[in-house]
Design an enzyme around this catalytic site. Structure first.
Site, short mmCIF file in Angstrom:
data_model
loop_
_atom_site.label_atom_id
_atom_site.label_comp_id
_atom_site.label_asym_id
_atom_site.label_seq_id
_atom_site.Cartn_x
_atom_site.Cartn_y
_atom_site.Cartn_z
N ARG A 214 3.87 0.93 -1.43
CA ARG A 214 4.95 0.05 -1.88
C ARG A 214 5.37 0.40 -3.29
O ARG A 214 4.53 0.45 -4.20
CB ARG A 214 4.50 -1.41 -1.82
CG ARG A 214 4.13 -1.77 -0.39
CD ARG A 214 3.93 -3.24 -0.20
NE ARG A 214 3.52 -3.46 1.18
CZ ARG A 214 3.43 -4.64 1.76
NH1 ARG A 214 3.74 -5.71 1.07
NH2 ARG A 214 3.05 -4.75 3.01
N GLU A 216 6.28 -0.98 -5.89
CA GLU A 216 6.32 -2.24 -6.64
C GLU A 216 6.92 -1.98 -8.02
O GLU A 216 6.47 -1.10 -8.73
CB GLU A 216 4.90 -2.82 -6.80
CG GLU A 216 4.14 -3.05 -5.51
CD GLU A 216 4.58 -4.30 -4.76
OE1 GLU A 216 5.47 -5.02 -5.28
OE2 GLU A 216 4.05 -4.55 -3.66
N ARG A 222 -2.54 -7.38 -9.83
CA ARG A 222 -2.89 -7.53 -8.42
C ARG A 222 -2.00 -6.71 -7.48
O ARG A 222 -2.00 -6.91 -6.28
CB ARG A 222 -2.88 -9.01 -8.03
CG ARG A 222 -1.60 -9.69 -8.39
CD ARG A 222 -1.70 -11.20 -8.33
NE ARG A 222 -0.37 -11.71 -8.10
CZ ARG A 222 0.60 -11.66 -9.00
NH1 ARG A 222 0.39 -11.18 -10.21
NH2 ARG A 222 1.81 -12.09 -8.70
N HIS A 223 -1.21 -5.80 -8.05
CA HIS A 223 -0.37 -4.92 -7.24
C HIS A 223 -0.71 -3.46 -7.46
O HIS A 223 -0.93 -3.04 -8.59
CB HIS A 223 1.11 -5.12 -7.58
CG HIS A 223 1.65 -6.41 -7.08
ND1 HIS A 223 1.75 -7.52 -7.87
CD2 HIS A 223 2.10 -6.76 -5.86
CE1 HIS A 223 2.24 -8.51 -7.16
NE2 HIS A 223 2.47 -8.09 -5.93
N GLU A 355 -2.92 -14.38 -3.31
CA GLU A 355 -2.70 -14.22 -1.87
C GLU A 355 -3.50 -13.01 -1.41
O GLU A 355 -3.33 -11.93 -1.93
CB GLU A 355 -1.21 -13.99 -1.61
CG GLU A 355 -0.89 -13.67 -0.14
CD GLU A 355 0.37 -12.85 0.01
OE1 GLU A 355 1.42 -13.23 -0.55
OE2 GLU A 355 0.30 -11.82 0.69
N SER A 358 -1.46 -12.23 4.69
CA SER A 358 -0.27 -12.86 5.28
C SER A 358 -0.27 -12.57 6.76
O SER A 358 -0.64 -11.47 7.17
CB SER A 358 1.01 -12.20 4.78
OG SER A 358 1.35 -12.65 3.53
N ARG A 406 -7.52 -6.44 -2.67
CA ARG A 406 -7.54 -7.82 -3.18
C ARG A 406 -8.76 -8.58 -2.68
O ARG A 406 -9.34 -9.36 -3.42
CB ARG A 406 -6.26 -8.55 -2.73
CG ARG A 406 -5.07 -8.05 -3.49
CD ARG A 406 -3.94 -9.03 -3.37
NE ARG A 406 -2.76 -8.52 -4.04
CZ ARG A 406 -1.57 -9.07 -3.94
NH1 ARG A 406 -1.40 -10.14 -3.19
NH2 ARG A 406 -0.55 -8.55 -4.58
P1 AMO Z 1 2.21 -8.58 3.13
O1 AMO Z 1 3.38 -7.83 2.60
O2 AMO Z 1 2.01 -9.97 2.66
O3 AMO Z 1 2.31 -8.67 4.71
O4 AMO Z 1 0.89 -7.73 2.88
C1 AMO Z 1 -0.35 -8.15 3.41
C2 AMO Z 1 -1.43 -8.12 2.35
O5 AMO Z 1 -1.56 -6.81 1.82
C3 AMO Z 1 -1.90 -6.87 0.45
N1 AMO Z 1 -0.88 -6.19 -0.34
C4 AMO Z 1 -1.10 -5.54 -1.50
N2 AMO Z 1 -2.20 -5.33 -2.20
C5 AMO Z 1 -2.11 -4.63 -3.33
N3 AMO Z 1 -0.96 -4.11 -3.81
C6 AMO Z 1 0.19 -4.27 -3.14
N4 AMO Z 1 1.31 -3.75 -3.61
C7 AMO Z 1 0.16 -5.02 -1.92
N5 AMO Z 1 1.08 -5.39 -1.02
C8 AMO Z 1 0.44 -6.08 -0.07
C9 AMO Z 1 -1.99 -8.34 0.09
C10 AMO Z 1 -1.15 -9.00 1.15
O6 AMO Z 1 -1.54 -10.33 1.38
N6 AMO Z 1 3.21 -6.98 7.78
C11 AMO Z 1 2.68 -8.08 7.01
C12 AMO Z 1 1.33 -8.51 7.52
C13 AMO Z 1 1.39 -9.18 8.87
O7 AMO Z 1 2.17 -10.13 9.02
O8 AMO Z 1 0.64 -8.75 9.78
C14 AMO Z 1 2.57 -7.63 5.56
O9 AMO Z 1 2.63 -6.49 5.22
O10 AMO Z 1 -3.34 -8.75 0.19
#
Ligand code: AMO
Ligand code: ATP
Length: 432
Positions: A214, A216, A222-223, A355, A358, A406
């Site tokens: 991603r 970001e 936390r990202h 979080e 999700s 996380r």
């Molecule tokens: P979401 O975008 O909330 O959901 O991502 C799910 C979980 O992945 C982790 N996460 C990250 N951790 C660190 N850095 C990041 N940039 C990052 N992005 C996400 C988080 C987050 O809660 N497709 C849906 C999931 C689903 O519905 O099955 C999804 O991607 O812990």
């Protein structure tokens, strides 16, 4: 030579026994006629004691030449000694220097004062020699093992889906575009579309542990730009079923870390508490009430702001679900509630204000799915390969994504996600 024991496997009761230990010179103290070397290996440290008159001139001078972080193998005799750390030490009989370390060291693993995070990440392989840092990754490994165990026990099939992909899933702005021969492609943000397509195959329950990418915008604690996601999808199931599996996965991971990683918990110096087996559940409406009551303005229909998350986290503590989200806050594949389509069957799993997962029940009906893609301003033509799977017998299904990095932050009580990744990728960092 072959290592016979890790340091932690030796006990004072082995007095007189011959062993071979291998590792790094953690520290060396020469006091005239006696030299103390602390050898460090994966499982701990052991003291090598070399009194000149006992080990002889030649071995003594060989030991004297050792420097910090040299790699050595020592054949020696275990000597029980109350004065020594752990109640024993090793009297060397033979020593082999397997490799030397250049000096000065860019980062000293034995240093008491911790270096800046940037310096540590620049020299991560040295940083990882520190027991405290290794403890994080041993706990992470235990968590991954536990997650796999739970999911296999629950009848999930482990799968691998492509990371070179043609379309976005979690919103278009966070994509990393790449050139794929003559075409544009992207690094996968989530296995979302593939795990859903697998629900049309009869595999029924699948999971994947793999990187997600991603772009970001923000550098936060936390990202990451490359994270590890634990993803599941299950057919003939709804959001409640998916939440139940998530509770089991998370609870069991806590339990396994608690039971099997006591030493690492101690090394980290953290208070490790087991959660209850069932996590609290609040609705989005209740969550915004909490935030509003704490003076954090949040309008219905908005995603939770950082401030709102903090206010809610403070009130709720530990692990809890937020359910019944406004449909407009969630991705196109999320199933709206039959009675009130303004809310949907989505949930987040929170730990305090973080979080960690999700998920949702998904739309399995072709027409509704196409309609929703359009509603989000996306073009269904870009999703043809995905939509096909909904035309010829797609069962109802649900799933979630749990961020492994996380989750490790939670289990090891780290404030910065970079601590939980061997070689983190953030806005500034592409090496090592
Ligand atoms: P979401 O975008 O909330 O959901 O991502 C799910 C979980 O992945 C982790 N996460 C990250 N951790 C660190 N850095 C990041 N940039 C990052 N992005 C996400 C988080 C987050 O809660 N497709 C849906 C999931 C689903 O519905 O099955 C999804 O991607 O812990
Ligand atoms: P020598 O008389 O042979 O020169 P010394 O009197 O200089 O010896 P020791 O008294 O053996 O040295 O020890 C020196 C230092 O090492 C002391 O501070 C002592 O507390 C410490 N020490 C001694 N034995 C051990 C051991 N087995 N493990 C850790 N520290 C030790």
């Amino acid at each position: 030579w072959r290592r016979t024991h890790y340091s932690a496997e030796i006990t004072p009761e082995m007095d007189g026994q011959e062993v071979i230990v291998m590792g790094w010179v953690h520290s060396i103290r020469a006091l005239g006629k006696i030299i103390f070397v602390i050898l460090r290996d994966r499982e701990g440290m052991v003291q090598i004691v070399a009194p000149k008159q006992k080990v002889g001139e030649e071995l003594f001078s060989q030991i004297k030449k050792l420097g910090a972080e040299d790699v050595i193998a020592v054949k020696g005799k275990v000597i029980a000694n109350e004065k020594a750390p752990n109640g024993f030490e090793i009297l060397p009989l033979e020593l082999e220097v397997l490799n030397t370390a250049q000096r000065p060291l860019p980062l000293d693993p034995a240093e008491k004062v911790p270096a800046e995070l940037d310096t540590r990440l620049e020299n991560r392989f040295l940083d990882l020699r520190r027991p405290k840092i290794q403890a994080i990754f041993k706990i992470r490994s235990e968590m991954l093992k536990s997650v796999r165990k739970t999911l296999y026990n629950e009848g999930f099939v482990e799968v691998n889906t492509p990371k070179l992909v043609a379309s976005c899933t979690e919103g278009g702005t966070e994509l990393f575009p790449i050139s794929y021969f003559e075409r544009e492609a992207f690094l996968g943000q989530s296995p979302q579309l593939y795990k859903q397509m697998l629900m049309a195959t009869g595999l029924d329950r699948v999971f994947e542990i793999a990187p997600i990418f991603r772009a970001e915008e923000h550098n936060t604690r936390r990202h990451l730009n490359e994270a590890t996601s634990i993803d599941i999808e299950m057919a003939f199931a709804d959001d409640k079923d998916a939440m139940e599996i998530l509770e089991k996965v998370v609870y069991n991971a806590f339990l396994d870390v608690y039971e099997n990683r006591k030493k690492e918990i101690e090394t980290l110096g953290i208070e490790f508490e087991l959660p209850s087996e069932k996590f609290d559940r609040i609705t989005y409406d209740e969550a915004i009430d909490i935030a509003n009551a704490k003076g954090v303005e949040i309008e219905w229909g908005q995603d939770l702001s950082r401030e709102a998350e903090k206010a809610i986290g403070e009130e709720m503590g530990g692990l809890y679900f937020i359910t019944d989200w406004p449909t407009e806050t969630r991705p196109f594949y999320t199933m709206p509630d039959e009675k009130n389509p303004n809310i949907c069957k989505a949930f987040d799993l929170m730990y305090k204000d973080l979080e960690i997962s999700s998920g949702a029940q998904r739309i399995h009906l072709y027409d509704l799915l196409v309609e929703n893609i359009k509603k989000k301003g996306l073009n269904p033509d870009g999703f043809t390969y995905y939509l096909e799977a909904f035309k010829y017998g797609m069962p109802p299904h649900a799933g979630w994504g749990l961020g492994a990095d996380r989750f490790t932050m939670v289990l090891t009580q780290q404030e910065n996600i970079r601590e939980c990744v061997l070689f983190p990728r953030d806005r500034q960092r592409l090496t090592p």
